[in-house]
Design an enzyme around this catalytic site. Structure first.
Site, PDB file in Angstrom:
ATOM      1  CG  HIS A   1      -1.838  -1.195   1.261  1.00 17.19           C
ATOM      2  ND1 HIS A   1      -2.954  -1.341   0.454  1.00 17.19           N
ATOM      3  CD2 HIS A   1      -1.774  -2.313   2.011  1.00 17.19           C
ATOM      4  CE1 HIS A   1      -3.532  -2.497   0.719  1.00 17.19           C
ATOM      5  NE2 HIS A   1      -2.842  -3.110   1.653  1.00 17.19           N
TER       6      HIS A   1
ATOM      7  CE1 TYR B   1      -0.441  -4.578   7.460  1.00 20.42           C
ATOM      8  CE2 TYR B   1      -1.612  -2.913   8.713  1.00 20.42           C
ATOM      9  CZ  TYR B   1      -1.588  -3.842   7.690  1.00 20.42           C
ATOM     10  OH  TYR B   1      -2.699  -4.023   6.904  1.00 20.42           O
TER      11      TYR B   1
END
Length: 356
Positions: free
Chosen positions: A66, A334
């Protein structure tokens, strides 16, 4: 007794130092094991993130997935309806400030918006009590795989061929054939064209979570945010602009805010909470918890979302993870991505962005 105590102290000092040293070695061993240094054949978070980088190339200072995104800000206006299933302050009547980020999948920050059929919407709810709720949603209600191992295998199968610069269709076909759990995702994408805007797409938590009510009872849930603006598919002409999604959102916000309803779906006892490839039946109870309102946007290089790690396991009291194995893997990936990009920014400065 006093002299005996003073005499024993020096003799115990080596013991204390040895104990501290053992603790440090044990801690280092834990990190080494987690990183895969001691078991190189074991799947680790680092291998997953490294594979993202191998697939997309080096883009220092950007998220490993992303990478192309846009910061947004606004608020969530709770109507109090979901307070019956979660004691989280965010569901009490009233407003909660939010920081968000729209993005498309992939690690290339210069990718064209039309290059993928999926949009992503991440949110950070800043509760008045200081706690936070973070969620990272996609515009598909299911995920392609159900385990971290399958996800890694999918990344390996999708790695571009050096000769063509594109994934080898034969490898992808073999992966999908070996993993029939991917079929619901493939079918959904085939039958649901990508939305023409960020503001007319529905976004889903995909993973299941557990809400805890005021009495301590747990409720298995998923959630979605459903737009006020009617869905429309992408116009072929729009695909000619590589940044049409962010431009459209900026133009919309000049005319006023954009809104979604936060819908909480409650599972029945028979519904799986550990498999993100399966949807729950459409007749499950739904609670309209309130309205998400986006008021402004900014570039990700210097916007409010720049330094946010949208880890979906950062949860306030009243919400906790389910037994879905992807949640822990997402959280770990993440964290590694965040560590790498922020270190790169510290060494070389924040990357520029071409987005409005």
């Amino acid at each position: 007794m006093k002299s005996r105590s003073r005499a024993s102290a020096p003799r115990c000092m080596p013991c204390r130092l040895a104990a501290i040293g053992a603790a440090v070695v044990a801690l280092a061993g834990t990190f080494a094991y987690a990183a895969g240094w001691l078991t190189p054949s074991r799947l680790t978070t680092y291998r997953i993130v490294d594979q993202f980088q191998a697939n997309n190339g080096p883009h220092p200072g950007y998220r490993r997935n992303h990478a192309k995104g846009l910061c947004v800000e606004g608020y969530f206006n709770s109507n109090g309806n979901a307070a019956s299933v979660s004691r989280a302050q965010v569901f009490a009547p009233g407003r909660t400030a939010i920081i968000g980020r729209f993005a498309i999948p992939g690690g290339n920050p210069s990718a064209a918006d039309a290059s993928v059929p999926v949009r992503s919407f991440a949110l950070l709810f800043k509760q008045r009590d200081g706690e936070q709720w973070r969620t990272a949603m996609n515009s598909t209600p299911v995920f392609a795989v159900r385990t971290p191992e399958q996800f890694y295998q999918q990344l390996v199968a999708a790695q571009p061929d050096p000769q063509t610069g594109k994934p080898d269709p034969a490898k992808l076909k073999a992966f999908y054939a070996a993993n029939p759990a991917t079929r619901p995702f493939q079918e959904w994408v085939k039958t649901h064209p990508a939305s023409s805007r960020l503001a007319n797409a529905t976004y889903y938590s995909i993973n299941a979570f557990r809400f805890i009510d005021a009495g301590g009872h747990e409720h298995a849930v998923r959630w979605s945010v459903e737009p006020d603006m009617p869905y429309a598919p992408v116009d072929p002409q729009e695909k000619n602009d590589p940044d049409f999604l962010s431009k459209q959102l900026g133009e919309q916000l000049q005319r006023g805010s954009v809104r979604w309803h936060l819908i909480v779906t409650l599972a029945n006892a028979s519904d799986p909470t550990n498999d993100a490839t399966l949807q729950w039946p459409a007749d499950r109870q739904r609670i309209d918890a309130g309205t998400i309102v986006i008021e402004r946007t900014s570039g990700q290089a210097d916007g409010a979302c720049r330094d946010v790690n949208f880890d979906p396991t950062v949860l306030p009291d009243g919400i906790k993870p389910s037994d879905d194995p992807l949640l822990a893997a997402r959280s770990a990936a993440y964290a590694v991505s965040y560590q790498r990009r922020t270190r790169e920014e510290a060494l070389h400065g924040a990357p520029a962005t071409r987005q409005p």
